[in-house]
Scaffold this motif. Structure first.
Motif, mmCIF file in Angstrom:
data_model
loop_
_atom_site.group_PDB
_atom_site.id
_atom_site.type_symbol
_atom_site.label_atom_id
_atom_site.label_comp_id
_atom_site.label_asym_id
_atom_site.label_seq_id
_atom_site.Cartn_x
_atom_site.Cartn_y
_atom_site.Cartn_z
ATOM 1 N N LEU A 176 46.608 45.310 31.997
ATOM 2 C CA LEU A 176 45.751 45.978 32.967
ATOM 3 C C LEU A 176 44.417 45.239 33.018
ATOM 4 N N TRP A 177 43.910 44.990 34.207
ATOM 5 C CA TRP A 177 42.639 44.287 34.423
ATOM 6 C C TRP A 177 41.693 45.193 35.188
ATOM 7 N N THR B 42 29.984 45.431 40.869
ATOM 8 C CA THR B 42 30.312 46.843 40.806
ATOM 9 C C THR B 42 31.801 46.998 40.521
ATOM 10 N N HIS B 43 32.134 47.950 39.655
ATOM 11 C CA HIS B 43 33.541 48.204 39.357
ATOM 12 C C HIS B 43 34.190 48.789 40.599
ATOM 13 N N VAL B 44 35.288 48.160 41.049
ATOM 14 C CA VAL B 44 35.962 48.615 42.261
ATOM 15 C C VAL B 44 37.356 49.140 41.994
ATOM 16 N N GLY B 45 37.910 48.860 40.814
ATOM 17 C CA GLY B 45 39.241 49.364 40.522
ATOM 18 C C GLY B 45 39.935 48.577 39.433
ATOM 19 N N ASP C 280 48.301 37.355 34.066
ATOM 20 C CA ASP C 280 47.254 36.499 33.498
ATOM 21 C C ASP C 280 45.987 36.594 34.344
ATOM 22 N N ALA C 281 44.926 35.968 33.855
ATOM 23 C CA ALA C 281 43.619 36.067 34.510
ATOM 24 C C ALA C 281 43.628 35.462 35.914
ATOM 25 N N GLU C 282 44.291 34.342 36.078
ATOM 26 C CA GLU C 282 44.331 33.686 37.393
ATOM 27 C C GLU C 282 45.018 34.569 38.432
ATOM 28 N N MET C 283 46.144 35.166 38.049
ATOM 29 C CA MET C 283 46.857 36.049 38.975
ATOM 30 C C MET C 283 46.049 37.318 39.218
ATOM 31 N N ALA C 284 45.361 37.819 38.208
ATOM 32 C CA ALA C 284 44.511 39.003 38.374
ATOM 33 C C ALA C 284 43.394 38.712 39.370
ATOM 34 N N LEU C 285 42.807 37.522 39.275
ATOM 35 C CA LEU C 285 41.733 37.136 40.179
ATOM 36 C C LEU C 285 42.244 37.035 41.618
ATOM 37 N N ARG C 286 43.393 36.417 41.809
ATOM 38 C CA ARG C 286 43.970 36.292 43.163
ATOM 39 C C ARG C 286 44.345 37.655 43.734
ATOM 40 N N VAL D 242 38.417 41.522 34.147
ATOM 41 C CA VAL D 242 38.248 41.663 32.702
ATOM 42 C C VAL D 242 39.459 42.420 32.160
ATOM 43 N N PRO D 243 40.085 41.905 31.087
ATOM 44 C CA PRO D 243 41.189 42.677 30.513
ATOM 45 C C PRO D 243 40.683 44.050 30.066
#
Length: 95
Positions: A8-9, A22-25, A31-37, A55-56
């Motif tokens: 969960l990210w 701001t936290h949006v969800g 992984d981090a790259e896929m989370a960013l995309r 952020v994890p």
């Protein structure tokens, strides 16, 4: 990977230059790259973001709302931290 084993990210977006993120969800990603995309696609569809942080969730340590009184009590003892403690000199328009 199933969603239950995918990390969960937490997603933070900065809407305009000079503003804080701001936290949006939250979202699940391997992984981090896929989370960013995925965060870009999910939370900035209308081009409202200029920066995204992912952020994890497991890396976040937070205080408990149930313990808020005991946790924040020490700050209440320091009255000098409150702006009402200081006097504003005459002639100062904006502080």
């Amino acid at each position: 990977m199933s969603q239950h084993t995918t990390p969960l990210w937490e997603v933070f977006v900065r809407a305009r230059r000079g503003l804080a993120h701001t936290h949006v969800g939250s979202l699940h990603a391997p992984d981090a790259e896929m989370a960013l995309r995925n965060a870009r696609d999910l939370y900035t569809r209308r081009q409202e973001g200029v920066s995204i942080w992912v952020v994890p969730a497991s890396a976040i340590t937070a205080s408990s709302p149930d313990e808020k009184d005991a946790f924040f009590d020490p700050a209440a003892d320091k009255i000098y931290r409150h702006p009402t403690f200081y006097e504003v000199p005459d002639g100062v328009a904006h502080l």
